[in-house]
Write a protein that holds these residues in place. Sequence first.
Motif, PDB file in Angstrom:
ATOM      1  N   ASP A   1    -111.879  33.176  14.301  1.00  0.00           N
ATOM      2  CA  ASP A   1    -110.606  33.126  13.588  1.00  0.00           C
ATOM      3  C   ASP A   1    -110.670  33.908  12.278  1.00  0.00           C
ATOM      4  OD1 ASP A   1    -107.901  32.275  13.521  1.00  0.00           O
ATOM      5  OD2 ASP A   1    -108.405  30.715  12.062  1.00  0.00           O
ATOM      6  N   ASN A   2    -111.842  33.945  11.643  1.00  0.00           N
ATOM      7  CA  ASN A   2    -111.985  34.727  10.416  1.00  0.00           C
ATOM      8  C   ASN A   2    -111.563  36.172  10.627  1.00  0.00           C
ATOM      9  OD1 ASN A   2    -112.852  32.796   8.583  1.00  0.00           O
ATOM     10  ND2 ASN A   2    -115.015  33.325   8.721  1.00  0.00           N
ATOM     11  N   GLN A   3    -111.893  36.722  11.775  1.00  0.00           N
ATOM     12  CA  GLN A   3    -111.533  38.116  12.059  1.00  0.00           C
ATOM     13  C   GLN A   3    -110.150  38.220  12.693  1.00  0.00           C
ATOM     14  OE1 GLN A   3    -114.956  40.504  13.755  1.00  0.00           O
ATOM     15  NE2 GLN A   3    -115.896  38.476  13.786  1.00  0.00           N
ATOM     16  N   ARG A   4    -109.850  37.339  13.634  1.00  0.00           N
ATOM     17  CA  ARG A   4    -108.579  37.429  14.359  1.00  0.00           C
ATOM     18  C   ARG A   4    -107.375  37.268  13.432  1.00  0.00           C
ATOM     19  NH1 ARG A   4    -109.665  33.800  17.649  1.00  0.00           N
ATOM     20  NH2 ARG A   4    -108.630  32.064  16.611  1.00  0.00           N
ATOM     21  N   ALA A   5    -107.507  36.418  12.419  1.00  0.00           N
ATOM     22  CA  ALA A   5    -106.371  36.152  11.534  1.00  0.00           C
ATOM     23  C   ALA A   5    -105.890  37.416  10.833  1.00  0.00           C
ATOM     24  CB  ALA A   5    -106.748  35.083  10.510  1.00  0.00           C
TER      25      ALA A   5
ATOM     26  N   GLY B   1    -114.329  25.037  13.358  1.00  0.00           N
ATOM     27  CA  GLY B   1    -112.973  24.496  13.395  1.00  0.00           C
ATOM     28  C   GLY B   1    -112.274  24.601  12.061  1.00  0.00           C
ATOM     29  N   THR B   2    -112.985  25.093  11.029  1.00  0.00           N
ATOM     30  CA  THR B   2    -112.354  25.373   9.743  1.00  0.00           C
ATOM     31  C   THR B   2    -111.466  26.611   9.904  1.00  0.00           C
ATOM     32  OG1 THR B   2    -114.298  24.525   8.590  1.00  0.00           O
ATOM     33  CG2 THR B   2    -112.784  25.890   7.310  1.00  0.00           C
TER      34      THR B   2
ATOM     35  N   ALA C   1    -129.328  36.355  14.847  1.00  0.00           N
ATOM     36  CA  ALA C   1    -129.177  35.614  13.600  1.00  0.00           C
ATOM     37  C   ALA C   1    -128.053  36.176  12.745  1.00  0.00           C
ATOM     38  CB  ALA C   1    -130.491  35.636  12.821  1.00  0.00           C
ATOM     39  N   LEU C   2    -127.732  37.473  12.899  1.00  0.00           N
ATOM     40  CA  LEU C   2    -126.684  38.099  12.090  1.00  0.00           C
ATOM     41  C   LEU C   2    -125.283  37.808  12.620  1.00  0.00           C
ATOM     42  CD1 LEU C   2    -128.084  41.673  11.299  1.00  0.00           C
ATOM     43  CD2 LEU C   2    -128.380  39.553  10.021  1.00  0.00           C
ATOM     44  N   VAL C   3    -125.152  37.605  13.914  1.00  0.00           N
ATOM     45  CA  VAL C   3    -123.817  37.469  14.496  1.00  0.00           C
ATOM     46  C   VAL C   3    -123.436  36.030  14.813  1.00  0.00           C
ATOM     47  CG1 VAL C   3    -123.867  39.793  15.452  1.00  0.00           C
ATOM     48  CG2 VAL C   3    -124.649  37.880  16.853  1.00  0.00           C
ATOM     49  N   ALA C   4    -124.409  35.144  14.871  1.00  0.00           N
ATOM     50  CA  ALA C   4    -124.141  33.800  15.363  1.00  0.00           C
ATOM     51  C   ALA C   4    -123.281  32.992  14.397  1.00  0.00           C
ATOM     52  CB  ALA C   4    -125.460  33.072  15.614  1.00  0.00           C
ATOM     53  N   GLY C   5    -122.341  32.249  14.956  1.00  0.00           N
ATOM     54  CA  GLY C   5    -121.597  31.246  14.210  1.00  0.00           C
ATOM     55  C   GLY C   5    -121.963  29.875  14.749  1.00  0.00           C
ATOM     56  N   SER C   6    -121.477  28.828  14.126  1.00  0.00           N
ATOM     57  CA  SER C   6    -121.834  27.484  14.554  1.00  0.00           C
ATOM     58  C   SER C   6    -121.011  27.047  15.764  1.00  0.00           C
ATOM     59  CB  SER C   6    -121.645  26.495  13.407  1.00  0.00           C
ATOM     60  OG  SER C   6    -120.300  26.472  12.981  1.00  0.00           O
ATOM     61  N   GLU C   7    -121.593  26.151  16.552  1.00  0.00           N
ATOM     62  CA  GLU C   7    -120.969  25.520  17.706  1.00  0.00           C
ATOM     63  C   GLU C   7    -120.287  26.533  18.622  1.00  0.00           C
ATOM     64  OE1 GLU C   7    -118.733  22.230  16.069  1.00  0.00           O
ATOM     65  OE2 GLU C   7    -120.569  21.070  15.798  1.00  0.00           O
ATOM     66  N   ARG C   8    -118.974  26.391  18.910  1.00  0.00           N
ATOM     67  CA  ARG C   8    -118.329  27.305  19.857  1.00  0.00           C
ATOM     68  C   ARG C   8    -117.964  28.641  19.211  1.00  0.00           C
ATOM     69  NH1 ARG C   8    -114.094  23.453  19.479  1.00  0.00           N
ATOM     70  NH2 ARG C   8    -114.475  22.761  21.599  1.00  0.00           N
ATOM     71  N   GLY C   9    -118.134  28.777  17.893  1.00  0.00           N
ATOM     72  CA  GLY C   9    -117.794  30.023  17.213  1.00  0.00           C
ATOM     73  C   GLY C   9    -116.325  30.160  16.915  1.00  0.00           C
ATOM     74  N   GLN C  10    -115.595  29.056  16.893  1.00  0.00           N
ATOM     75  CA  GLN C  10    -114.146  29.080  16.663  1.00  0.00           C
ATOM     76  C   GLN C  10    -113.803  29.660  15.298  1.00  0.00           C
ATOM     77  OE1 GLN C  10    -112.396  25.223  17.260  1.00  0.00           O
ATOM     78  NE2 GLN C  10    -110.528  25.717  16.133  1.00  0.00           N
ATOM     79  N   THR C  11    -114.552  29.254  14.271  1.00  0.00           N
ATOM     80  CA  THR C  11    -114.234  29.711  12.919  1.00  0.00           C
ATOM     81  C   THR C  11    -114.588  31.177  12.717  1.00  0.00           C
ATOM     82  OG1 THR C  11    -114.419  27.515  11.949  1.00  0.00           O
ATOM     83  CG2 THR C  11    -114.777  29.370  10.474  1.00  0.00           C
ATOM     84  N   ILE C  12    -115.755  31.590  13.201  1.00  0.00           N
ATOM     85  CA  ILE C  12    -116.130  32.994  13.022  1.00  0.00           C
ATOM     86  C   ILE C  12    -115.143  33.910  13.737  1.00  0.00           C
ATOM     87  CG2 ILE C  12    -117.742  33.047  14.981  1.00  0.00           C
ATOM     88  CD1 ILE C  12    -119.502  34.916  13.407  1.00  0.00           C
TER      89      ILE C  12
ATOM     90  N   MET D   1    -126.933  23.823  13.468  1.00  0.00           N
ATOM     91  CA  MET D   1    -127.887  24.383  14.434  1.00  0.00           C
ATOM     92  C   MET D   1    -127.290  24.499  15.831  1.00  0.00           C
ATOM     93  SD  MET D   1    -130.738  25.090  12.897  1.00  0.00           S
ATOM     94  CE  MET D   1    -131.975  25.108  14.198  1.00  0.00           C
ATOM     95  N   GLY D   2    -126.213  23.741  16.097  1.00  0.00           N
ATOM     96  CA  GLY D   2    -125.673  23.711  17.451  1.00  0.00           C
ATOM     97  C   GLY D   2    -124.813  24.917  17.756  1.00  0.00           C
ATOM     98  N   ARG D   3    -125.263  25.792  18.654  1.00  0.00           N
ATOM     99  CA  ARG D   3    -124.491  26.954  19.053  1.00  0.00           C
ATOM    100  C   ARG D   3    -124.374  26.941  20.577  1.00  0.00           C
ATOM    101  NH1 ARG D   3    -127.758  29.191  14.681  1.00  0.00           N
ATOM    102  NH2 ARG D   3    -126.374  29.867  13.003  1.00  0.00           N
ATOM    103  N   ASP D   4    -123.166  27.085  21.072  1.00  0.00           N
ATOM    104  CA  ASP D   4    -122.936  26.970  22.506  1.00  0.00           C
ATOM    105  C   ASP D   4    -123.737  27.989  23.310  1.00  0.00           C
ATOM    106  OD1 ASP D   4    -121.208  25.002  21.809  1.00  0.00           O
ATOM    107  OD2 ASP D   4    -119.408  25.912  22.650  1.00  0.00           O
ATOM    108  N   TRP D   5    -124.050  29.131  22.719  1.00  0.00           N
ATOM    109  CA  TRP D   5    -124.773  30.194  23.418  1.00  0.00           C
ATOM    110  C   TRP D   5    -126.264  30.175  23.095  1.00  0.00           C
ATOM    111  CZ3 TRP D   5    -120.776  30.719  20.020  1.00  0.00           C
ATOM    112  CH2 TRP D   5    -121.114  31.025  18.711  1.00  0.00           C
TER     113      TRP D   5
END
Length: 422
Positions: A60-64, A311-312, A47-58, A183-187
């Motif tokens: 990018d938040n760090q990678r940027a 995707g944000t 619950a602490l690490v999960a992002g939504s769907e494919r996790g693209q935004t979570i 609620m949709g998380r790929d994993w």
Amino acid sequence: METSKSARMATIRKNLENPWKQNPWFESVAVAQQRARKRLPGPVYGALVAGSERGQTIDDNQRAFTEIQFAPHVAGHQAERSMATTLMGQEISLPVVISPTGVQAVDPEGEVAVARAAASRGTIMGLSNFASKSVEEVCAVNDKTFFQMYWTGDRDVMVQRMQRAADAGSKGLIATLDWSFSMGRDWGSPEIPEKVDLRTMVRMAPQVATKVGWLWRFGKTGTIPDLTAPNLAAPGAAKGPTFFGAYYEWMTTTPPTWEDVAWMCEQWTRVSGGKPFMLKGVCRVDDAKRAVDAGVSAISVSNHGGNNLDGTPATIRCLAAVAEAVGHDVEVVLDGGVRRGSDVVKAVALGARAVMIGRAYLWGLAANGEDGVGNVLDVLRSGIDSALLGMGLSSIDQLSPDVLEIPDGFHRALGVPAQHRH
């Protein structure tokens, strides 16, 4: 054989007596995360690490942050460096504040432990109205507490919650409007029980039985994780709703308009005597300008830590355009992906007054309770100081984009017509 067994039993007894004594200090947020993963049951950590769907935004938040570089000096460094600032009328010792997060069942003291750690480091505590501890308890240990609200319930209920927060001593209000609880998380999504009762404990026993340190913390206090939200309790009610009860209230409340945002500002000003109001979740320049028109004191450039619309873009990509557009009218903070002091420095250089952290302090809380949260804040403070030293600066007030190397195409100016972007 018998000696080996005795040795193992002695180690187990020592761990049960106080498993937190083993190397409690950690040198980075990454290590805090590793320890949190080892200590917490799988669903809680998930619950602490999960992002939504494919996790693209979570991601990018760090990678940027890694795409931005520094240009350090080799000499002329300053012997003394200051990172103190003010945010929404509060003096803080570093530009890092606690972002409100819901039900902190990773530790029996939850938000109270976080608030004490923040107070001991001289910074602001953001308290969620989905928190597991009451606003009265938290304000009692941190006089720089800001209460957070979602747009849930009818207007009378919202005013009642504002009044309660003001009466408890909240120094400001944070309105979070970017939440869609994807609620949709790929994993796969971690299981969050409706409540923790005997049946739930039996069913989830295989996932928690091996987490000795986590069980010991709750066993020591004679408590079990509380998944109710006391700050959403009706006047006179003994307990607040469960997480899912709070979610249902949000889901059945008509989404707010900009007129509703202005109404929230007006009501908070009235009940609090004019204390500041932050709107959290702004990524677009046009939204930032409308927020200023609605009467907010501050905005948080945030995408809900990647738990909202996947995707944000990363918030650090959106920050400069928002700060340039409204930074002279309101205070701007950044929320999303901050893991190091150097991340804080990059955000401040691009126009943020401060940053808000979420997962970072929750990992610290899981790793070592109140001391772990303080440890995270100390790690960030040290990283800020190192960056200032390397760039030859004596204060965070001297930070500007000029100290950074930013690649072409890094920034995102959302809500700005293409012909006006630069």
